[in-house]
Design an enzyme around this catalytic site. Structure first.
Site, mmCIF file in Angstrom:
data_model
loop_
_atom_site.group_PDB
_atom_site.id
_atom_site.type_symbol
_atom_site.label_atom_id
_atom_site.label_comp_id
_atom_site.label_asym_id
_atom_site.label_seq_id
_atom_site.Cartn_x
_atom_site.Cartn_y
_atom_site.Cartn_z
ATOM 1 N N LYS A 10 0.901 5.916 6.753
ATOM 2 C CA LYS A 10 -0.424 5.432 7.099
ATOM 3 C C LYS A 10 -1.498 6.143 6.280
ATOM 4 O O LYS A 10 -1.286 7.240 5.726
ATOM 5 C CB LYS A 10 -0.679 5.613 8.595
ATOM 6 C CG LYS A 10 -0.862 7.044 9.054
ATOM 7 C CD LYS A 10 -1.165 7.078 10.558
ATOM 8 C CE LYS A 10 -1.523 8.473 11.021
ATOM 9 N NZ LYS A 10 -1.861 8.508 12.462
ATOM 10 N N SER A 11 -2.651 5.531 6.190
ATOM 11 C CA SER A 11 -3.750 6.061 5.391
ATOM 12 C C SER A 11 -4.133 7.465 5.859
ATOM 13 O O SER A 11 -4.257 7.715 7.065
ATOM 14 C CB SER A 11 -4.958 5.125 5.495
ATOM 15 O OG SER A 11 -6.028 5.592 4.724
ATOM 16 N N GLY A 12 -4.295 8.386 4.909
ATOM 17 C CA GLY A 12 -4.731 9.739 5.216
ATOM 18 C C GLY A 12 -3.623 10.717 5.522
ATOM 19 O O GLY A 12 -3.892 11.893 5.791
ATOM 20 N N ILE A 13 -2.364 10.284 5.440
ATOM 21 C CA ILE A 13 -1.272 11.187 5.800
ATOM 22 C C ILE A 13 -0.920 12.152 4.671
ATOM 23 O O ILE A 13 -0.232 13.146 4.886
ATOM 24 C CB ILE A 13 -0.030 10.386 6.241
ATOM 25 C CG1 ILE A 13 0.897 11.282 7.081
ATOM 26 C CG2 ILE A 13 0.716 9.823 5.039
ATOM 27 C CD1 ILE A 13 1.947 10.527 7.856
ATOM 28 N N GLU B 200 -7.040 8.415 -5.757
ATOM 29 C CA GLU B 200 -8.100 8.821 -4.830
ATOM 30 C C GLU B 200 -7.647 10.046 -4.049
ATOM 31 O O GLU B 200 -6.630 10.014 -3.347
ATOM 32 C CB GLU B 200 -8.430 7.691 -3.855
ATOM 33 C CG GLU B 200 -9.508 8.080 -2.851
ATOM 34 C CD GLU B 200 -9.677 7.069 -1.734
ATOM 35 O OE1 GLU B 200 -10.461 7.343 -0.808
ATOM 36 O OE2 GLU B 200 -9.005 6.015 -1.781
ATOM 37 N N HIS C 205 0.847 -1.189 0.000
ATOM 38 C CA HIS C 205 0.000 0.000 0.000
ATOM 39 C C HIS C 205 0.884 1.241 0.000
ATOM 40 O O HIS C 205 1.743 1.408 0.863
ATOM 41 C CB HIS C 205 -0.896 0.011 1.242
ATOM 42 C CG HIS C 205 -1.787 1.213 1.334
ATOM 43 N ND1 HIS C 205 -2.902 1.373 0.542
ATOM 44 C CD2 HIS C 205 -1.709 2.330 2.090
ATOM 45 C CE1 HIS C 205 -3.481 2.535 0.830
ATOM 46 N NE2 HIS C 205 -2.771 3.130 1.775
ATOM 47 N N ASP D 86 -2.332 3.816 -4.305
ATOM 48 C CA ASP D 86 -3.047 2.912 -3.422
ATOM 49 C C ASP D 86 -2.380 1.539 -3.348
ATOM 50 O O ASP D 86 -1.652 1.262 -2.410
ATOM 51 C CB ASP D 86 -4.515 2.780 -3.823
ATOM 52 C CG ASP D 86 -5.329 2.083 -2.742
ATOM 53 O OD1 ASP D 86 -4.924 2.169 -1.564
ATOM 54 O OD2 ASP D 86 -6.343 1.449 -3.063
ATOM 55 N N SER E 73 -1.222 10.579 -1.569
ATOM 56 C CA SER E 73 -1.828 10.845 -2.872
ATOM 57 C C SER E 73 -1.762 12.332 -3.209
ATOM 58 O O SER E 73 -1.536 12.709 -4.369
ATOM 59 C CB SER E 73 -3.281 10.362 -2.897
ATOM 60 O OG SER E 73 -3.347 8.958 -2.745
ATOM 61 N N ARG F 279 19.169 14.533 11.196
ATOM 62 C CA ARG F 279 19.532 15.926 10.942
ATOM 63 C C ARG F 279 20.633 16.056 9.889
ATOM 64 O O ARG F 279 20.693 17.040 9.164
ATOM 65 C CB ARG F 279 19.996 16.590 12.247
ATOM 66 C CG ARG F 279 18.948 16.610 13.338
ATOM 67 C CD ARG F 279 17.823 17.562 13.020
ATOM 68 N NE ARG F 279 18.286 18.941 12.956
ATOM 69 C CZ ARG F 279 18.375 19.758 14.003
ATOM 70 N NH1 ARG F 279 18.038 19.325 15.201
ATOM 71 N NH2 ARG F 279 18.803 21.002 13.844
#
Length: 319
Positions: free
Chosen positions: A160-163, A208, A144, A183, A166, A249
């Protein structure tokens, strides 16, 4: 990782590589599986020496093997074929369009070993089927993320999803870079150590975007905005900013992310509001290209700093 194998009937269905195979006998064995991309010419096995016979490989019978069987007394030749078919062979393929001896076809039917014929010369056919099998039997997996081509560098975005993977990819496309997959990315390992990623057929060229839904990047930005597949060169992992965590750094020590046994350069990019991730990804791609040319900015900086410290130790005061 998927363990890949092919059924013999997949060879007969080929239209891309031009194997041009025709089944002559042994239809009951079409479900036999092939797990190796290597082939074998069983000349020595026909003469009785079977110690190095590999039954799981495709057995190719060329002019030499067929001529050898033709020069033997029929009873002896039939016995040699019967002994060979006592092993769990995957299949026989006769080259040059040579007609199979009747006893070979009969024994193949009896033993359930598919017997096929191709009009190609042995050398040509071996080259074709080796390429076919190498492509179809490559180790595969899926992951993914988002895969983009940035300045010719295959950048795999994880997180993770939504970070915002896309959204980053869309911004990169707007800047002139190219989308490979969003995706779900299907990855194949090409020998010796290259990973090729591509999108599934159903979601190819699509992305998406939360709040907008599904968009077609190819329709919106043209064919120059997409790629069908790309070698993965660099992994960038987007992570939420944590003020209590120490982040890289200097970039002196290179980290790796392993996929299908292949180590890829791995960078963790903290995400915070107002941080221009697209520019950071472009810089990461440029820096990767520089490293490939032998320039490692962080290590050069460290070397210059250490050299200066040797000339003027810390704590010395200049009057």
């Amino acid at each position: 990782m998927n363990s890949v194998s092919l059924a013999i009937e997949d060879l007969l269905k080929d239209e891309e590589y031009g194997l041009d195979l025709k089944l002559v006998a042994g239809r009951e064995g079409l479900s036999h599986r092939i797990n190796s991309a290597r082939i074998q010419k069983p000349g020595l096995a026909l003469s009785g020496y079977t110690e190095h016979l590999h039954p799981d490989r495709v057995q190719v019978l060329g002019n030499t093997e067929i001529s050898y069987l033709g020069q033997l007394p029929e009873e002896r030749a039939a016995q040699a074929v019967k002994q060979l078919c006592s092993f769990p062979l995957s299949c026989f393929i006769i080259t040059k369009g040579l007609p199979p001896p009747p006893f070979l076809a009969a024994e193949a039917d009896r033993a359930g070993v598919p017997l096929m014929v191709t009009p190609h010369q042995s050398s040509t056919f071996i080259s074709l089927i080796t390429k076919f099998l190498e492509e179809r039997l490559l180790p595969t997996t899926h992951i993914h993320g988002v895969l983009v081509d940035v300045l010719g560098v295959g950048v795999l975005l994880l997180g993770k999803s939504g970070i915002g993977k896309s959204e980053c990819a869309l911004d990169l496309v707007i800047r002139g870079h190219r989308l490979v997959a969003d995706d779900i990315i299907y990855i194949k390992k090409k020998m010796p150590a290259a990973l090729v990623g591509q999108a599934g057929e159903a979601i190819q060229h699509h992305m998406e975007i939360r709040g907008l839904g599904i968009i077609n990047v190819k329709d919106l930005y043209g064919v120059s905005s997409i790629r069908e597949k790309k070698i993965i060169d660099l992994v960038l992992e987007l992570i939420e900013w944590n003020p209590d965590q120490d982040y890289e750094r200097l970039g002196i020590d290179d980290q790796v992310h392993t996929i299908l046994g292949v180590d890829l350069p791995h960078l963790k990019i903290p995400v915070t509001p107002g941080r221009n991730l697209t520019s950071i990804i472009e810089v990461a791609a440029r820096n990767f290209l520089l490293k490939g040319m032998g320039y490692h900015s962080a290590r050069e900086f460290q070397e210059k700093l250490l050299a200066r410290m040797e000339v003027r130790p810390l704590g010395d005061e200049v009057e």
